[in-house]
Scaffold this active site. Structure first.
Site, PDB file in Angstrom:
ATOM      1  N   LYS A 287       0.879  -1.170   0.000  1.00 60.21           N
ATOM      2  CA  LYS A 287       0.000   0.000   0.000  1.00 60.21           C
ATOM      3  C   LYS A 287       0.917   1.220   0.000  1.00 60.21           C
ATOM      4  O   LYS A 287       1.412   1.643   1.040  1.00 60.21           O
ATOM      5  CB  LYS A 287      -0.862  -0.015   1.256  1.00 60.21           C
ATOM      6  CG  LYS A 287      -2.174   0.701   1.157  1.00 60.21           C
ATOM      7  CD  LYS A 287      -2.093   2.163   0.847  1.00 60.21           C
ATOM      8  CE  LYS A 287      -2.063   3.154   1.939  1.00 60.21           C
ATOM      9  NZ  LYS A 287      -1.789   4.517   1.441  1.00 60.21           N
TER      10      LYS A 287
ATOM     11  N   CYS B 234      13.079  10.333   8.153  1.00 58.66           N
ATOM     12  CA  CYS B 234      12.798   9.887   9.520  1.00 58.66           C
ATOM     13  C   CYS B 234      13.989  10.108  10.434  1.00 58.66           C
ATOM     14  O   CYS B 234      13.848  10.454  11.600  1.00 58.66           O
ATOM     15  CB  CYS B 234      12.412   8.414   9.516  1.00 58.66           C
ATOM     16  SG  CYS B 234      13.626   7.365   8.728  1.00 58.66           S
TER      17      CYS B 234
ATOM     18  N   GLU C  95       8.139   1.249  11.759  1.00 56.60           N
ATOM     19  CA  GLU C  95       9.276   2.178  11.607  1.00 56.60           C
ATOM     20  C   GLU C  95       8.679   3.569  11.608  1.00 56.60           C
ATOM     21  O   GLU C  95       8.052   3.978  10.638  1.00 56.60           O
ATOM     22  CB  GLU C  95       9.992   1.931  10.273  1.00 56.60           C
ATOM     23  CG  GLU C  95      10.538   0.539  10.076  1.00 56.60           C
ATOM     24  CD  GLU C  95      11.822   0.289  10.838  1.00 56.60           C
ATOM     25  OE1 GLU C  95      12.360   1.239  11.458  1.00 56.60           O
ATOM     26  OE2 GLU C  95      12.285  -0.854  10.827  1.00 56.60           O
ATOM     27  N   LEU C  96       8.858   4.291  12.697  1.00 60.96           N
ATOM     28  CA  LEU C  96       8.124   5.543  12.854  1.00 60.96           C
ATOM     29  C   LEU C  96       9.064   6.754  12.787  1.00 60.96           C
ATOM     30  O   LEU C  96      10.109   6.684  12.164  1.00 60.96           O
ATOM     31  CB  LEU C  96       7.315   5.493  14.153  1.00 60.96           C
ATOM     32  CG  LEU C  96       6.440   4.224  14.289  1.00 60.96           C
ATOM     33  CD1 LEU C  96       5.734   4.186  15.630  1.00 60.96           C
ATOM     34  CD2 LEU C  96       5.448   4.106  13.157  1.00 60.96           C
ATOM     35  N   GLY C  97       8.679   7.797  13.426  1.00 60.31           N
ATOM     36  CA  GLY C  97       9.406   9.062  13.255  1.00 60.31           C
ATOM     37  C   GLY C  97      10.639   9.189  14.118  1.00 60.31           C
ATOM     38  O   GLY C  97      11.077   8.242  14.761  1.00 60.31           O
TER      39      GLY C  97
ATOM     40  N   GLN D 211       2.223  19.471   4.518  1.00 58.53           N
ATOM     41  CA  GLN D 211       3.596  19.553   5.028  1.00 58.53           C
ATOM     42  C   GLN D 211       4.043  21.007   5.130  1.00 58.53           C
ATOM     43  O   GLN D 211       4.695  21.415   6.090  1.00 58.53           O
ATOM     44  CB  GLN D 211       4.553  18.829   4.070  1.00 58.53           C
ATOM     45  CG  GLN D 211       4.704  17.378   4.302  1.00 58.53           C
ATOM     46  CD  GLN D 211       5.352  17.107   5.638  1.00 58.53           C
ATOM     47  OE1 GLN D 211       4.687  16.664   6.561  1.00 58.53           O
ATOM     48  NE2 GLN D 211       6.643  17.395   5.769  1.00 58.53           N
TER      49      GLN D 211
ATOM     50  N   ALA E 294       2.074   5.210  -0.321  1.00 56.11           N
ATOM     51  CA  ALA E 294       1.448   6.445   0.157  1.00 56.11           C
ATOM     52  C   ALA E 294       0.583   7.025  -0.965  1.00 56.11           C
ATOM     53  O   ALA E 294       0.858   6.812  -2.152  1.00 56.11           O
ATOM     54  CB  ALA E 294       2.507   7.445   0.591  1.00 56.11           C
TER      55      ALA E 294
ATOM     56  N   GLU F 187       8.476  16.065  16.052  1.00 48.70           N
ATOM     57  CA  GLU F 187       9.044  15.839  14.726  1.00 48.70           C
ATOM     58  C   GLU F 187       8.443  16.852  13.753  1.00 48.70           C
ATOM     59  O   GLU F 187       7.224  16.909  13.588  1.00 48.70           O
ATOM     60  CB  GLU F 187       8.736  14.419  14.248  1.00 48.70           C
ATOM     61  CG  GLU F 187       9.409  14.108  12.922  1.00 48.70           C
ATOM     62  CD  GLU F 187       9.077  12.720  12.386  1.00 48.70           C
ATOM     63  OE1 GLU F 187       7.911  12.307  12.480  1.00 48.70           O
ATOM     64  OE2 GLU F 187       9.992  12.068  11.861  1.00 48.70           O
ATOM     65  N   ILE F 188       9.304  17.634  13.111  1.00 44.68           N
ATOM     66  CA  ILE F 188       8.825  18.669  12.188  1.00 44.68           C
ATOM     67  C   ILE F 188       8.696  18.084  10.782  1.00 44.68           C
ATOM     68  O   ILE F 188       7.785  18.361  10.054  1.00 44.68           O
ATOM     69  CB  ILE F 188       9.775  19.888  12.207  1.00 44.68           C
ATOM     70  CG1 ILE F 188       9.812  20.489  13.624  1.00 44.68           C
ATOM     71  CG2 ILE F 188       9.351  20.925  11.171  1.00 44.68           C
ATOM     72  CD1 ILE F 188      10.800  21.610  13.828  1.00 44.68           C
ATOM     73  N   PHE F 189       9.631  17.222  10.409  1.00 52.47           N
ATOM     74  CA  PHE F 189       9.670  16.581   9.094  1.00 52.47           C
ATOM     75  C   PHE F 189       9.799  17.640   7.999  1.00 52.47           C
ATOM     76  O   PHE F 189       9.066  17.649   7.006  1.00 52.47           O
ATOM     77  CB  PHE F 189       8.428  15.714   8.872  1.00 52.47           C
ATOM     78  CG  PHE F 189       8.746  14.419   8.158  1.00 52.47           C
ATOM     79  CD1 PHE F 189       9.725  13.567   8.629  1.00 52.47           C
ATOM     80  CD2 PHE F 189       8.073  14.045   7.000  1.00 52.47           C
ATOM     81  CE1 PHE F 189      10.028  12.376   7.974  1.00 52.47           C
ATOM     82  CE2 PHE F 189       8.363  12.861   6.338  1.00 52.47           C
ATOM     83  CZ  PHE F 189       9.341  12.029   6.841  1.00 52.47           C
TER      84      PHE F 189
ATOM     85  N   SER G 216       4.071   7.640  10.238  1.00 47.26           N
ATOM     86  CA  SER G 216       4.002   8.491  11.430  1.00 47.26           C
ATOM     87  C   SER G 216       3.606   7.681  12.666  1.00 47.26           C
ATOM     88  O   SER G 216       2.918   6.655  12.552  1.00 47.26           O
ATOM     89  CB  SER G 216       2.966   9.584  11.191  1.00 47.26           C
ATOM     90  OG  SER G 216       1.695   8.978  11.004  1.00 47.26           O
TER      91      SER G 216
HETATM   92  P1  NAD Z   1       1.634   8.561   7.485  1.00 50.34           P
HETATM   93  O1  NAD Z   1       1.661   7.773   8.731  1.00 50.34           O
HETATM   94  O2  NAD Z   1       0.641   9.630   7.335  1.00 50.34           O
HETATM   95  O3  NAD Z   1       1.415   7.580   6.231  1.00 50.34           O
HETATM   96  C1  NAD Z   1       2.236   6.475   5.986  1.00 50.34           C
HETATM   97  C2  NAD Z   1       1.441   5.406   5.280  1.00 50.34           C
HETATM   98  O4  NAD Z   1       0.450   4.908   6.160  1.00 50.34           O
HETATM   99  C3  NAD Z   1       0.694   5.905   4.049  1.00 50.34           C
HETATM  100  O5  NAD Z   1       0.717   4.899   3.057  1.00 50.34           O
HETATM  101  C4  NAD Z   1      -0.711   6.114   4.580  1.00 50.34           C
HETATM  102  O6  NAD Z   1      -1.695   6.038   3.582  1.00 50.34           O
HETATM  103  C5  NAD Z   1      -0.826   4.972   5.561  1.00 50.34           C
HETATM  104  N1  NAD Z   1      -1.800   5.168   6.647  1.00 50.34           N
HETATM  105  C6  NAD Z   1      -2.157   6.326   7.233  1.00 50.34           C
HETATM  106  N2  NAD Z   1      -3.088   6.102   8.188  1.00 50.34           N
HETATM  107  C7  NAD Z   1      -3.321   4.774   8.209  1.00 50.34           C
HETATM  108  C8  NAD Z   1      -4.162   3.918   8.979  1.00 50.34           C
HETATM  109  N3  NAD Z   1      -4.969   4.390   9.922  1.00 50.34           N
HETATM  110  N4  NAD Z   1      -4.134   2.589   8.743  1.00 50.34           N
HETATM  111  C9  NAD Z   1      -3.315   2.079   7.811  1.00 50.34           C
HETATM  112  N5  NAD Z   1      -2.501   2.835   7.024  1.00 50.34           N
HETATM  113  C10 NAD Z   1      -2.499   4.168   7.231  1.00 50.34           C
HETATM  114  O7  NAD Z   1       3.116   9.089   7.337  1.00 50.34           O
HETATM  115  P2  NAD Z   1       3.721   9.974   6.160  1.00 50.34           P
HETATM  116  O8  NAD Z   1       3.290  11.377   6.349  1.00 50.34           O
HETATM  117  O9  NAD Z   1       3.485   9.338   4.839  1.00 50.34           O
HETATM  118  O10 NAD Z   1       5.290   9.822   6.474  1.00 50.34           O
HETATM  119  C11 NAD Z   1       5.927  10.601   7.393  1.00 50.34           C
HETATM  120  C12 NAD Z   1       6.242   9.829   8.650  1.00 50.34           C
HETATM  121  O11 NAD Z   1       6.924   8.613   8.343  1.00 50.34           O
HETATM  122  C13 NAD Z   1       7.184  10.603   9.548  1.00 50.34           C
HETATM  123  O12 NAD Z   1       6.760  10.510  10.896  1.00 50.34           O
HETATM  124  C14 NAD Z   1       8.509   9.882   9.349  1.00 50.34           C
HETATM  125  O13 NAD Z   1       9.425  10.041  10.394  1.00 50.34           O
HETATM  126  C15 NAD Z   1       8.077   8.472   9.172  1.00 50.34           C
HETATM  127  N6  NAD Z   1       9.121   7.666   8.503  1.00 50.34           N
HETATM  128  C16 NAD Z   1       9.818   6.735   9.243  1.00 50.34           C
HETATM  129  C17 NAD Z   1      10.858   5.992   8.661  1.00 50.34           C
HETATM  130  C18 NAD Z   1      11.643   4.983   9.478  1.00 50.34           C
HETATM  131  O14 NAD Z   1      12.370   4.200   8.891  1.00 50.34           O
HETATM  132  N7  NAD Z   1      11.551   4.968  10.788  1.00 50.34           N
HETATM  133  C19 NAD Z   1      11.162   6.199   7.318  1.00 50.34           C
HETATM  134  C20 NAD Z   1      10.441   7.165   6.602  1.00 50.34           C
HETATM  135  C21 NAD Z   1       9.417   7.883   7.202  1.00 50.34           C
END
Ligand code: NAD
Length: 484
Positions: free
Chosen positions: A180, A289, A255-257, A336, A182, A386-388, A234
């Site tokens: 899935k 991230c 893998e989050l922020g 953003q 983004a 996290e500002i991103f 996120s």
């Molecule tokens: P996001 O969480 O908004 O979206 C990420 C993905 O999750 C998208 O495909 C989105 O459609 C999906 N999603 C959103 N809500 C969902 C739900 N309720 N159920 C299932 N899927 C859902 O994040 P973003 O804005 O795309 O990315 C930014 C974040 O990602 C930042 O916090 C960043 O730090 C983090 N990030 C972490 C890593 C890492 O390796 N730790 C790498 C890259 C990005």
């Protein structure tokens, strides 16, 4: 001309079950350049059925590790062949300079696939000595079995690379997948799925369903035949995913922020540290991230270092990343743009000293100025959340102990960089910072052989290396009675 992107299910492009489509906008001019299928729960159902069939008697389930490795090597070669195309897809979708994904993301994707080919044939079990069974000897051994169908949910900031962290490892382990991507970046995932077909992966092993997180992502988390969710994104979405997937006892990797510290000691190699910290916060417009957004500098050096960082920020050429000489494009989306400006305003309101950049006003395209704050403390919003985006916050410290305490005083724990010429200090501090990865005199390198992941609000589990491949297996124990 606007492209019409479709899902990729069971080896063929497919529309959404209700014909829904979503618009993709170019962050440079805010114009539509494509539409993509806006997936439904029914689309997820079809994709999961195709992925399940391959595990339950399909051609994929009959392949051994060496055969999976051959396919992975072929896929790596095809991704390498299409480097420019894939880099352009990811760059265009989020307004990034294509040079960065050509140099970093695509080579890393290729390396992930090649490294995983090596793991495919090495996911070995163990023989384990035991006390036997009712006076008889036994032989106990373990086997590594694929976990099942994986739902891979990916963010927009480095889409191809992050997709391959998951894809390479799960294919090595013998799993199948529904990806899935983004909302903003479905293109490279769809092309990758087409390359899987070209490489010879059976139809149904790799599926892509495009659409919204709260529809497609959620349906994957709820589907009883999905054994594992591998999520990057996120913390907010991670929490929702864990709640839904956890209710069914699915395996979950998150893998989050991050709010990663870059710690500069007064014995650091000055110019390298400035270059490294600038890269750490400004690459990909800070939408990373592991962005080193908290820059902790020993007090003796702090003013000089802040001035050098401000100069580095001010000299970055911001503009249309397709133009020669431009080093930084716009942010990926309007949301953003608004988020990052809100944080910059919060920095000003809370009394941090603005040395470069500042609040950007809406123009055509979601451009913000690379921004450096100094004179900050770790309690400020810009140091905690996290500002991103391309916003670095400089915080002065006096002693090594204080630097470690500030570094660890965070809800996040993804990565850290240390800048020092003192070898003993480097190891000492590396062991005390509570993060998943530490770079000493370098920004945490991305390497296919290294595990990656964080602590606390930065997530659960690791991707990369053999750790990543093993995370897509279940360890089964077999005990055989050996009567004397
Ligand atoms: P996001 O969480 O908004 O979206 C990420 C993905 O999750 C998208 O495909 C989105 O459609 C999906 N999603 C959103 N809500 C969902 C739900 N309720 N159920 C299932 N899927 C859902 O994040 P973003 O804005 O795309 O990315 C930014 C974040 O990602 C930042 O916090 C960043 O730090 C983090 N990030 C972490 C890593 C890492 O390796 N730790 C790498 C890259 C990005």
């Amino acid at each position: 001309m606007s492209q019409n992107l479709k899902h990729f299910i069971n080896g063929v492009p497919a529309d959404a079950s209700d014909g829904g489509r979503m618009r993709l906008l170019n962050p440079v001019d805010e114009l539509e350049y494509a539409t993509a299928a806006e997936g439904t729960a029914e689309d997820v159902q079809r994709a999961v059925a195709a992925a399940s069939a391959q595990l339950n008697g399909g051609a994929w389930s009959t392949l051994d590790g060496a055969q999976r490795a051959r396919l992975l090597i072929r896929l790596a070669d095809l991704v390498e062949r299409d480097t420019a195309l894939l880099a352009d897809m990811d760059a265009h979708a989020i307004g990034r300079s294509p040079i960065e994904p050509r140099m970093m993301d695509v080579p890393n994707a290729v390396a992930n696939l090649r490294a995983a080919a090596g793991w495919a044939n090495q996911l070995e079990g163990r023989t384990i000595p035991t006390a036997g069974y009712m006076g008889n000897k036994t032989l106990s051994y373990t086997v590594r079995e694929p976990i099942g169908v994986v739902g891979a949910i990916v963010p927009w900031n480095s889409p191809l690379m992050i997709t391959t962290w998951k894809l390479a490892a799960l294919l090595a382990a013998g799993c199948t997948v529904v990806i899935k991507p983004a909302e903003e970046t479905p293109q490279s995932a769809l092309h990758l799925a087409a390359l899987c077909k070209e490489a010879g992966f059976p139809d149904g092993v790799v599926n892509v369903v495009t659409g919204r997180g709260d529809v497609v992502g959620r349906a994957l988390c709820e589907h009883p035949d999905v054994a594992k969710i591998s999520f990057t994104g996120s913390p907010e979405a991670g929490r929702a995913i864990q709640r839904t997937a956890g209710a069914q006892f699915k395996r979950v990797t998150l893998e989050l922020g991050g709010k990663s510290p870059q710690i500069v000691f007064d014995d650091a190699p000055f110019d390298e540290a400035v270059r490294g910290c600038a890269l750490g916060i400004f690459v990909n417009q800070g939408q990373v991230c592991a962005a080193g957004s908290r820059i902790l500098v020993q007090r003796k050096l702090a003013r000089r270092f802040a001035a050098a960082m401000a100069e580095a920020a001010a000299t970055i050429q911001v503009g249309d990343p397709r133009e020669p000489g431009v080093q930084m494009g716009p942010l990926a989306k309007q949301q953003q743009f608004e988020r990052v400006n809100r944080y910059i305003q919060a920095g000003l309101d809370e009394g941090a000293e603005l040395l470069a950049g500042g609040v950007s006003h809406p123009t055509k395209g979601w451009f913000v100025k690379p921004t450096i704050f100094a004179g900050a403390h770790n309690g400020m919003t810009i140091a905690r959340e996290e500002i991103f985006g391309p916003v670095g916050t400089i915080i002065a410290f006096d002693t090594e102990e204080e630097a470690i305490a500030i570094a660890n005083d965070s809800d996040y724990g993804l990565a850290a960089t240390l800048w020092t010429n003192d070898l003993a200090r480097a190891h000492r501090v590396a062991h005390q910072v509570k993060v998943g990865a530490v770079g000493v005199n370098c920004w945490s390198p991305l390497d296919a052989n290294l595990p990656w992941g964080g602590l606390k609000r930065s997530g659960i589990g690791r991707e990369g290396g053999i750790t990543g491949a093993l995370a897509y297996t279940e360890e089964k124990v077999v005990t055989v009675l050996l009567p004397s």
